[in-house]
Design a protein around this motif. Structure first.
Motif, PDB file in Angstrom:
ATOM      1  N   MET A   1       0.845  -1.196   0.000  1.00  0.00           N
ATOM      2  CA  MET A   1       0.000   0.000   0.000  1.00  0.00           C
ATOM      3  C   MET A   1       0.880   1.246   0.000  1.00  0.00           C
ATOM      4  O   MET A   1       1.939   1.261   0.644  1.00  0.00           O
ATOM      5  N   PRO A   2       0.481   2.302  -0.708  1.00  0.00           N
ATOM      6  CA  PRO A   2       1.292   3.527  -0.703  1.00  0.00           C
ATOM      7  C   PRO A   2       1.363   4.150   0.681  1.00  0.00           C
ATOM      8  O   PRO A   2       0.606   3.810   1.580  1.00  0.00           O
ATOM      9  N   ALA A   3       2.297   5.097   0.829  1.00  0.00           N
ATOM     10  CA  ALA A   3       2.333   5.907   2.035  1.00  0.00           C
ATOM     11  C   ALA A   3       1.119   6.830   2.053  1.00  0.00           C
ATOM     12  O   ALA A   3       0.566   7.174   1.001  1.00  0.00           O
ATOM     13  N   VAL A   4       0.680   7.214   3.244  1.00  0.00           N
ATOM     14  CA  VAL A   4      -0.493   8.068   3.410  1.00  0.00           C
ATOM     15  C   VAL A   4      -0.039   9.479   3.775  1.00  0.00           C
ATOM     16  O   VAL A   4       0.821   9.661   4.649  1.00  0.00           O
ATOM     17  N   LEU A   5      -0.611  10.476   3.102  1.00  0.00           N
ATOM     18  CA  LEU A   5      -0.385  11.884   3.430  1.00  0.00           C
ATOM     19  C   LEU A   5      -1.635  12.414   4.113  1.00  0.00           C
ATOM     20  O   LEU A   5      -2.740  12.302   3.578  1.00  0.00           O
ATOM     21  N   SER A   6      -1.485  12.987   5.307  1.00  0.00           N
ATOM     22  CA  SER A   6      -2.655  13.438   6.064  1.00  0.00           C
ATOM     23  C   SER A   6      -2.326  14.694   6.856  1.00  0.00           C
ATOM     24  O   SER A   6      -1.162  14.971   7.177  1.00  0.00           O
ATOM     25  N   GLU A   7      -3.376  15.449   7.196  1.00  0.00           N
ATOM     26  CA  GLU A   7      -3.239  16.478   8.207  1.00  0.00           C
ATOM     27  C   GLU A   7      -3.088  15.794   9.562  1.00  0.00           C
ATOM     28  O   GLU A   7      -3.286  14.582   9.677  1.00  0.00           O
ATOM     29  N   LEU A   8      -2.763  16.563  10.596  1.00  0.00           N
ATOM     30  CA  LEU A   8      -2.556  16.006  11.937  1.00  0.00           C
ATOM     31  C   LEU A   8      -3.713  16.391  12.838  1.00  0.00           C
ATOM     32  O   LEU A   8      -3.830  17.540  13.253  1.00  0.00           O
ATOM     33  N   PRO A   9      -4.608  15.443  13.165  1.00  0.00           N
ATOM     34  CA  PRO A   9      -5.786  15.775  13.979  1.00  0.00           C
ATOM     35  C   PRO A   9      -5.505  15.740  15.481  1.00  0.00           C
ATOM     36  O   PRO A   9      -4.517  15.182  15.947  1.00  0.00           O
ATOM     37  N   TYR A  10      -6.437  16.321  16.218  1.00  0.00           N
ATOM     38  CA  TYR A  10      -6.465  16.257  17.677  1.00  0.00           C
ATOM     39  C   TYR A  10      -7.291  15.040  18.085  1.00  0.00           C
ATOM     40  O   TYR A  10      -8.448  14.917  17.685  1.00  0.00           O
ATOM     41  N   HIS A  11      -6.728  14.131  18.869  1.00  0.00           N
ATOM     42  CA  HIS A  11      -7.412  12.875  19.214  1.00  0.00           C
ATOM     43  C   HIS A  11      -8.114  12.340  17.955  1.00  0.00           C
ATOM     44  O   HIS A  11      -9.352  12.352  17.857  1.00  0.00           O
ATOM     45  N   PRO A  12      -7.360  11.846  16.977  1.00  0.00           N
ATOM     46  CA  PRO A  12      -7.917  11.542  15.653  1.00  0.00           C
ATOM     47  C   PRO A  12      -9.127  10.610  15.698  1.00  0.00           C
ATOM     48  O   PRO A  12      -9.259   9.787  16.614  1.00  0.00           O
ATOM     49  N   PRO A  13     -10.001  10.718  14.689  1.00  0.00           N
ATOM     50  CA  PRO A  13     -11.114   9.771  14.593  1.00  0.00           C
ATOM     51  C   PRO A  13     -10.592   8.372  14.315  1.00  0.00           C
ATOM     52  O   PRO A  13      -9.482   8.190  13.799  1.00  0.00           O
ATOM     53  N   ILE A  14     -11.395   7.380  14.645  1.00  0.00           N
ATOM     54  CA  ILE A  14     -10.999   5.984  14.452  1.00  0.00           C
ATOM     55  C   ILE A  14     -10.618   5.731  12.999  1.00  0.00           C
ATOM     56  O   ILE A  14      -9.645   5.031  12.702  1.00  0.00           O
ATOM     57  N   ALA A  15     -11.366   6.335  12.077  1.00  0.00           N
ATOM     58  CA  ALA A  15     -11.115   6.107  10.651  1.00  0.00           C
ATOM     59  C   ALA A  15      -9.733   6.582  10.230  1.00  0.00           C
ATOM     60  O   ALA A  15      -9.173   6.081   9.246  1.00  0.00           O
ATOM     61  N   PHE A  16      -9.167   7.543  10.935  1.00  0.00           N
ATOM     62  CA  PHE A  16      -7.806   7.997  10.635  1.00  0.00           C
ATOM     63  C   PHE A  16      -6.830   6.835  10.743  1.00  0.00           C
ATOM     64  O   PHE A  16      -5.933   6.661   9.909  1.00  0.00           O
ATOM     65  N   PHE A  17      -7.004   6.018  11.771  1.00  0.00           N
ATOM     66  CA  PHE A  17      -6.101   4.886  11.983  1.00  0.00           C
ATOM     67  C   PHE A  17      -6.455   3.716  11.071  1.00  0.00           C
ATOM     68  O   PHE A  17      -5.571   2.965  10.661  1.00  0.00           O
ATOM     69  N   SER A  18      -7.733   3.581  10.734  1.00  0.00           N
ATOM     70  CA  SER A  18      -8.125   2.524   9.796  1.00  0.00           C
ATOM     71  C   SER A  18      -7.437   2.703   8.452  1.00  0.00           C
ATOM     72  O   SER A  18      -7.047   1.731   7.798  1.00  0.00           O
ATOM     73  N   TYR A  39     -10.800  18.554  12.121  1.00  0.00           N
ATOM     74  CA  TYR A  39     -10.263  17.741  13.202  1.00  0.00           C
ATOM     75  C   TYR A  39      -8.886  18.210  13.672  1.00  0.00           C
ATOM     76  O   TYR A  39      -8.326  17.630  14.605  1.00  0.00           O
ATOM     77  N   ARG A  40      -8.320  19.231  13.050  1.00  0.00           N
ATOM     78  CA  ARG A  40      -6.993  19.693  13.460  1.00  0.00           C
ATOM     79  C   ARG A  40      -6.982  20.134  14.926  1.00  0.00           C
ATOM     80  O   ARG A  40      -5.979  19.947  15.613  1.00  0.00           O
ATOM     81  N   ASN A  41      -8.059  20.740  15.377  1.00  0.00           N
ATOM     82  CA  ASN A  41      -8.128  21.141  16.790  1.00  0.00           C
ATOM     83  C   ASN A  41      -9.444  20.708  17.427  1.00  0.00           C
ATOM     84  O   ASN A  41      -9.893  21.295  18.405  1.00  0.00           O
ATOM     85  N   PRO A 154       3.448  12.338  -5.920  1.00  0.00           N
ATOM     86  CA  PRO A 154       4.302  11.158  -6.058  1.00  0.00           C
ATOM     87  C   PRO A 154       3.461   9.887  -6.143  1.00  0.00           C
ATOM     88  O   PRO A 154       2.453   9.756  -5.434  1.00  0.00           O
ATOM     89  N   PRO A 155       3.840   8.947  -7.003  1.00  0.00           N
ATOM     90  CA  PRO A 155       3.002   7.759  -7.231  1.00  0.00           C
ATOM     91  C   PRO A 155       2.844   6.875  -6.006  1.00  0.00           C
ATOM     92  O   PRO A 155       1.906   6.082  -5.926  1.00  0.00           O
ATOM     93  N   ASP A 156       3.765   6.993  -5.058  1.00  0.00           N
ATOM     94  CA  ASP A 156       3.689   6.138  -3.870  1.00  0.00           C
ATOM     95  C   ASP A 156       3.078   6.867  -2.675  1.00  0.00           C
ATOM     96  O   ASP A 156       3.266   6.465  -1.535  1.00  0.00           O
ATOM     97  N   LEU A 157       2.303   7.932  -2.948  1.00  0.00           N
ATOM     98  CA  LEU A 157       1.721   8.733  -1.875  1.00  0.00           C
ATOM     99  C   LEU A 157       0.219   8.880  -2.083  1.00  0.00           C
ATOM    100  O   LEU A 157      -0.230   9.364  -3.115  1.00  0.00           O
ATOM    101  N   LEU A 158      -0.559   8.440  -1.086  1.00  0.00           N
ATOM    102  CA  LEU A 158      -2.012   8.540  -1.137  1.00  0.00           C
ATOM    103  C   LEU A 158      -2.448   9.765  -0.336  1.00  0.00           C
ATOM    104  O   LEU A 158      -2.260   9.825   0.874  1.00  0.00           O
ATOM    105  N   ASP A 159      -3.012  10.760  -1.020  1.00  0.00           N
ATOM    106  CA  ASP A 159      -3.399  12.016  -0.373  1.00  0.00           C
ATOM    107  C   ASP A 159      -4.745  11.842   0.326  1.00  0.00           C
ATOM    108  O   ASP A 159      -5.801  11.798  -0.309  1.00  0.00           O
ATOM    109  N   CYS A 160      -4.708  11.772   1.663  1.00  0.00           N
ATOM    110  CA  CYS A 160      -5.926  11.620   2.466  1.00  0.00           C
ATOM    111  C   CYS A 160      -6.251  12.877   3.257  1.00  0.00           C
ATOM    112  O   CYS A 160      -7.075  12.831   4.180  1.00  0.00           O
ATOM    113  N   ARG A 161      -5.639  13.996   2.911  1.00  0.00           N
ATOM    114  CA  ARG A 161      -5.894  15.235   3.642  1.00  0.00           C
ATOM    115  C   ARG A 161      -7.362  15.645   3.519  1.00  0.00           C
ATOM    116  O   ARG A 161      -7.915  15.668   2.419  1.00  0.00           O
ATOM    117  N   ASP A 162      -7.959  15.912   4.654  1.00  0.00           N
ATOM    118  CA  ASP A 162      -9.344  16.374   4.744  1.00  0.00           C
ATOM    119  C   ASP A 162     -10.362  15.380   4.192  1.00  0.00           C
ATOM    120  O   ASP A 162     -11.475  15.755   3.839  1.00  0.00           O
TER     121      ASP A 162
END
Length: 212
Positions: A1-18, A39-41, A154-162
């Motif tokens: 699976m590619p690497a994941v690109l994400s913002e950094l949430p506060y106490h992230p939702p469960i789906a962030f870790f899924s 979810y940033r703050n 980048p082809p090995d980066l999955l953009d999951c921001r927002d």
């Protein structure tokens, strides 16, 4: 699976870790401008009255969207730590694993890091250990613009921001997974989209098995 690109949430939702299951790495966007009502703050927990947001106040909130996320200061003039902690105690004090994690979480709060990014990063590292997610963690060195055309990234980066937003909770068909349902403290129907706190307090060391 590619690497994941994400913002950094506060106490992230469960789906962030899924979305990290099987990921080669996690890249955190450290050079974006702060965005309000995300979810940033903010996180969502479950109380006797239903879902409730917990929001970290930031300095100069009216101009905060012009500030880089990694430079955004927390507003400690407001007694928000006390309010958040009391709310968590009221909502989860009777849950099976609240006491199991409470001291670790409380210690992070009491360090009072000046920056929101640093606070969120400390919590994230703690959650990755709790969930036994051995995902290499990196910070971006420059801003990567969101692209309508994924080929521009980048082809090995999955953009999951927002991909995950508090506003999505009102959508009849949320476009994300919250993992497997598990018994919750309040109500008969499972409430998806909550902070990882809800899962940890209910399932403890077994929480990681509910992400898929």
């Amino acid at each position: 699976m590619p690497a994941v690109l994400s913002e950094l949430p506060y106490h992230p939702p469960i789906a962030f870790f899924s979305q990290l299951l099987g990921a080669d790495a996690l890249w955190l966007e450290a050079h974006e401008h702060y965005r309000k009502q995300t979810y940033r703050n903010r996180c969502l927990i479950l109380t006797a009255q239903g879902q409730q947001p917990l929001t970290v106040p930031v300095v100069d909130g009216n101009r905060s969207e012009k500030v880089a996320i990694s430079a955004l200061e927390i507003d400690y003039r407001q007694n928000w730590i006390h309010r958040h902690w009391r709310t968590l105690q009221t909502a989860y004090g009777g849950s099976p694993y609240f006491e199991y994690y409470a001291d670790y979480l409380h210690d992070i709060y009491q360090q009072k890091p000046a920056l929101l990014f640093d606070l969120n990063l400390q919590f994230l590292r703690f959650y990755l250990r709790c969930l036994r997610l051995r995902v290499p963690l990196h910070l971006t060195t420059t801003y990567l613009p969101a692209a309508a055309d994924p080929s521009l990234l980048p082809p090995d980066l999955l953009d999951c921001r927002d991909h995950l937003t508090p506003k999505a909770q009102t959508s009849p068909e949320p476009d994300r997974t919250s993992g497997r349902p598990y018994p919750q403290t309040f109500g008969k129907d499972f409430v998806p989209g909550l902070s990882i706190l809800d899962l940890l307090f209910m399932q403890g060391p077994a929480a990681g098995s509910f992400l898929a």
